[in-house]
Enzyme design. Structure first.
Site, PDB file in Angstrom:
ATOM      1  N   GLU A 365       5.021  25.539   6.721  1.00 35.65           N
ATOM      2  CA  GLU A 365       6.220  24.810   6.283  1.00 35.65           C
ATOM      3  C   GLU A 365       6.295  23.416   6.901  1.00 35.65           C
ATOM      4  O   GLU A 365       6.607  22.436   6.222  1.00 35.65           O
ATOM      5  CB  GLU A 365       7.481  25.613   6.614  1.00 35.65           C
ATOM      6  CG  GLU A 365       7.562  26.953   5.933  1.00 35.65           C
ATOM      7  CD  GLU A 365       7.302  26.893   4.441  1.00 35.65           C
ATOM      8  OE1 GLU A 365       7.605  25.860   3.805  1.00 35.65           O
ATOM      9  OE2 GLU A 365       6.765  27.872   3.908  1.00 35.65           O
ATOM     10  N   HIS A 452       0.569  27.831  -5.927  1.00 37.66           N
ATOM     11  CA  HIS A 452       0.175  28.739  -4.856  1.00 37.66           C
ATOM     12  C   HIS A 452      -1.160  29.412  -5.155  1.00 37.66           C
ATOM     13  O   HIS A 452      -1.801  29.942  -4.247  1.00 37.66           O
ATOM     14  CB  HIS A 452       1.255  29.800  -4.637  1.00 37.66           C
ATOM     15  CG  HIS A 452       2.556  29.235  -4.177  1.00 37.66           C
ATOM     16  ND1 HIS A 452       3.486  28.718  -5.050  1.00 37.66           N
ATOM     17  CD2 HIS A 452       3.079  29.077  -2.928  1.00 37.66           C
ATOM     18  CE1 HIS A 452       4.540  28.281  -4.365  1.00 37.66           C
ATOM     19  NE2 HIS A 452       4.312  28.485  -3.078  1.00 37.66           N
TER      20      HIS A 452
END
Length: 757
Positions: A365, A452
């Site tokens: 992140e 992803h």
């Protein structure tokens, strides 16, 4: 959450939701080079000190950005930007050798240019070395008046958000922009729609629509999700501070790294974690502090990794930390980065039992933040896959670097948080397809799948570069990595792979970099750090070949073919042969079949002299390097008694997206057929030359294609020499240059053209 319409927001999630051109600058520009070192650059086993970035103090960074701001008009002129374009300095880095790399955004007539970002490279002495551009196109639009209203753009964007499954979507902002992310620059509206995705993740959908037609040009999700927890790292030391008699999860030694408790909420900052005795959590999810410890520890590790390994002082490289929020929502099975709040947010997983706060998730992140403040890879298409892969790559790098016995380094993503409840990780870097969705290698349609999963090839590159192909065991985990071409890949080592990717991200990648561009950027970085054609460079390139991006690098000598030659008898002539070797040292040149009177310089490769005999010779040139590796090339050399040139200099207008334009040349006084090396010199003035299809029409009507259209070739004008085998055509007669503009909006004319027999 309200988003400012004046900036592009970047955020990212680890789990899928359902919903360099390098060009030369004028010597007057204060820029640096994006081109590779000269062939034969020294091979080094360790990174070259001059290419390593140095930490800049806030004052130094501010001074460099102030200089860039003061000189932006001069820089724009040196780059050849139009009078309506302006540069906005965004960030700056500096290498140990004094080279400076400044990122800019662009405006056109005061409008933001999405996809107009570029990096200017400056040598230590301030001399111009090059620029890496995201958009090859000349930034211009015919008018900045929009035919479609902002309200219609909002309506369309809201429809797109609903189609993606967003709950309660709301158009927070709309602004007029120039879209230059792909194809021809277009006046557009950018609408930002907030809401909630089906799994509870905040939604921030950016929709770009054509301001003339209303058609969608592009869209991407601004909230990028991920995972992580520190319920998984055992007893750890974390940075805290004492406020009065109470300790806080506030680490002033790392830019004010703070961790907050949302306590099941989904908005706001939450409550800063505090404690009476500075002993936090108990390793169980039932203790609210436990997830806070994990998130705080992961942010601490990631800060230290970037600072100690890459000399990066925080996400924005400004010494200021982002903050973390834990306990987001109820049983939220995800985590995300949001650039608007400059924070990482973590859910507690299924049944609120497995917070997504592991080391690799936290690093994933935070790295989305680093990407946002460097290349700013757009979160869609191939660049979106590279954005996700960048976070996975540095998640693995941080995990290995942390060397935590409870969570040892591996090439698995999210293995600790057990998202699926079966002990399997989210993603596998050695063979991404093992998750059932990710791709092992690049293919032409990969930009159309979820980011992803399109991240798979880049993750695979990192594994191949780090560990090599085949079966092996690392930290007790078994891997077996295949290659798309079936050939082995030799490892360069994880540290080298990470350093190469970081330099590529911060110095050469731009917002729309695709897989081919990532290969170019990483190999430029490898050349900077380890030397062009060093072992590290070659194996990094071969790792790209192992995922079907670009060719393998074969060491040896390459000789460039100069093409057919035609020269006059008894007239001095010369030809410089271009050759290089992947090995250091000088080259030795030889040639066979040269026309009588010509010789080649064995040291320089220059062919020179005065040809004395008419006729065509078949020439072969060989270059040999210091290791006795050789390269050859062959071409014809025609010695003639006269070279006849016919030219038409009358301007002929080219209709815009209409019928073909013709310019004739009447050839007389020649005998027999045209040569096999008929030269056609073309001078056409036309904006966006990719619109043009050019043919040579022989007297009998036969067409010889000189140039095809290319919608991505946005450069102006055509000034080129083409060689045509016209030996089947009678020389005398009317030859015509046929030019057709196959796309609308750009105009021009045939300035002149000529035939050389």
């Amino acid at each position: 959450m309200r988003r400012s319409p004046s900036k592009v927001v970047a955020a990212s999630a680890l789990i899928a939701s359902a919903a360099m051109v390098a060009v030369a600058l004028p010597a007057t520009a204060a820029t640096g080079s994006a081109s590779a070192p000269a062939p034969g650059a020294a091979v080094e086993a360790a990174p070259r000190a001059g290419a390593l970035q140095v930490q800049l103090s806030p004052a130094e960074r501010a001074a460099l950005l102030a200089d860039a701001q003061a000189d932006r008009a001069v820089t724009a002129k040196a780059l050849g930007l139009g009078g309506k374009e302006a540069l906005l300095p965004r960030s700056v880095t500096k290498d140990a050798d004094g080279s400076v790399h400044t990122r800019y955004e662009r405006t056109f007539a005061g409008l933001p240019v999405l996809g107009g970002d570029l990096v200017v490279h400056t040598a230590a002495n301030g001399s111009a070395r090059g620029v890496t551009k995201n958009a090859k196109a000349t930034i211009t639009v015919a008018s900045t008046s929009a035919a479609k209203s902002a309200e219609s753009a909002k309506s369309f964007a809201l429809g797109r958000a609903r189609a993606e499954g967003a709950k309660a979507p709301k158009a927070e902002s709309v602004r007029k922009v120039v879209w230059a992310g792909s194809g021809k620059p277009t006046l557009a509206w950018e609408t930002v729609v907030d809401g909630v995705q089906h799994d509870g993740t905040p939604s921030e959908l950016h929709v770009i629509t054509d301001a003339t037609t209303g058609a969608k040009l592009f869209e991407y999700q601004g909230v990028h999700t991920g995972t992580g927890t520190s319920q998984y790292s055992g007893t750890v030391n974390i940075g805290t501070s004492l406020s009065g008699s109470t300790y806080q999860l506030n680490d002033p030694s790392r830019g004010g790294n703070r961790t907050y408790n949302l306590n099941g909420g989904s908005s706001g900052t939450g409550t800063l974690f505090t404690d009476a005795d500075d002993v936090w959590g108990n390793g169980l999810p039932s203790n609210a502090q436990t997830a806070g410890v994990d998130a705080h520890y992961g942010a601490q590790l990631t800060w230290d990794y970037y600072k100690n390994v890459h000399s990066r002082n925080g996400i924005r490289n400004d010494g200021v930390a982002a903050y973390s929020r834990v306990h987001y929502g109820n049983a939220y099975v995800n985590a995300f980065w949001d650039d608007d709040c400059f924070c990482m947010t973590y859910g507690d997983g299924e049944n609120n039992a497995k917070p997504l706060t592991s080391i690799d998730v936290g690093a994933h992140e935070m790295t989305h933040g680093v990407t946002s403040h460097t290349a700013n890879l757009t979160y869609s298409g191939e660049s979106g896959g590279l954005n996700e892969a960048t976070s996975d790559i540095f998640a693995a790098a941080v995990e290995f670097w942390a060397n935590n016995a409870n969570d040892p380094g591996d090439y698995l993503v999210g293995e600790k948080i057990d998202i699926f409840g079966n002990g399997k990780p989210l993603r596998y870097m050695d063979q991404p397809s093992k998750d059932g969705r990710s791709k092992d290698a690049w293919y032409s349609g990969i930009g159309g799948i979820d980011v992803h999963y399109s991240s798979g090839p880049a993750n695979h590159w990192f594994y191949l570069a780090s560990e090599g192909s085949g079966a092996k065991v690392v930290n007790g985990v078994s891997y077996n990595s295949p290659t798309s071409d079936g050939l082995p890949v030799t490892a360069i080592g994880r540290d080298a792979a990470a350093k190469i990717w970081y330099r590529a991200l911060t110095t050469y990648m731009t917002s729309s970099t695709n897989y081919a561009g990532a290969r170019t950027a990483t190999l430029q970085a490898a050349a900077d750090l380890y030397g062009l054609y060093s072992t590290t460079y070659v194996n990094a390139a071969n790792a790209w070949a192992g995922i079907n991006v670009g060719p393998r690098v074969v060491l040896g000598v390459t000789v460039t073919n100069p093409g057919p030659r035609t020269t006059l008898v008894n007239a001095a002539t010369s030809l410089q042969i271009q050759a290089f070797s992947t090995n250091p040292g000088p080259l030795t040149y030889t040639a066979t079949g040269l026309p009588a009177g010509l010789t080649i310089n064995a040291s320089t490769g220059l062919i020179s002299g005065t040809p004395t005999t008419l006729g065509t010779s078949n020439v072969t040139v060989t270059a040999k390097d210091s290791t006795n590796a050789t390269g050859t090339t062959s071409f014809t050399w025609n010695v003639v008694s006269v070279i006849t040139v016919f030219e038409n200099t009358t301007d002929v207008a080219i209709p815009d997206a209409g019928a073909a334009a013709f310019s004739p040349i009447n050839v007389t006084g020649l005998s027999g057929n045209a040569p096999s090396t008929l030269k056609v010199d073309v001078d056409i003035v036309h904006t966006w030359r990719g619109d043009l299809v050019i043919d040579l029409q022989a007297p009998d009507g036969t067409l010889y294609r000189l140039k095809n259209s290319d919608s991505l070739d946005s450069a102006d004008n055509v000034n080129a020499t083409y060689t045509v085998n016209a030996s089947s055509e009678v020389a005398n007669g009317t030859w015509k240059l046929k030019v057709q503009d196959v796309f609308s909006a750009d105009t021009g004319y045939i300035n002149s053209w000529k035939l050389t027999f």
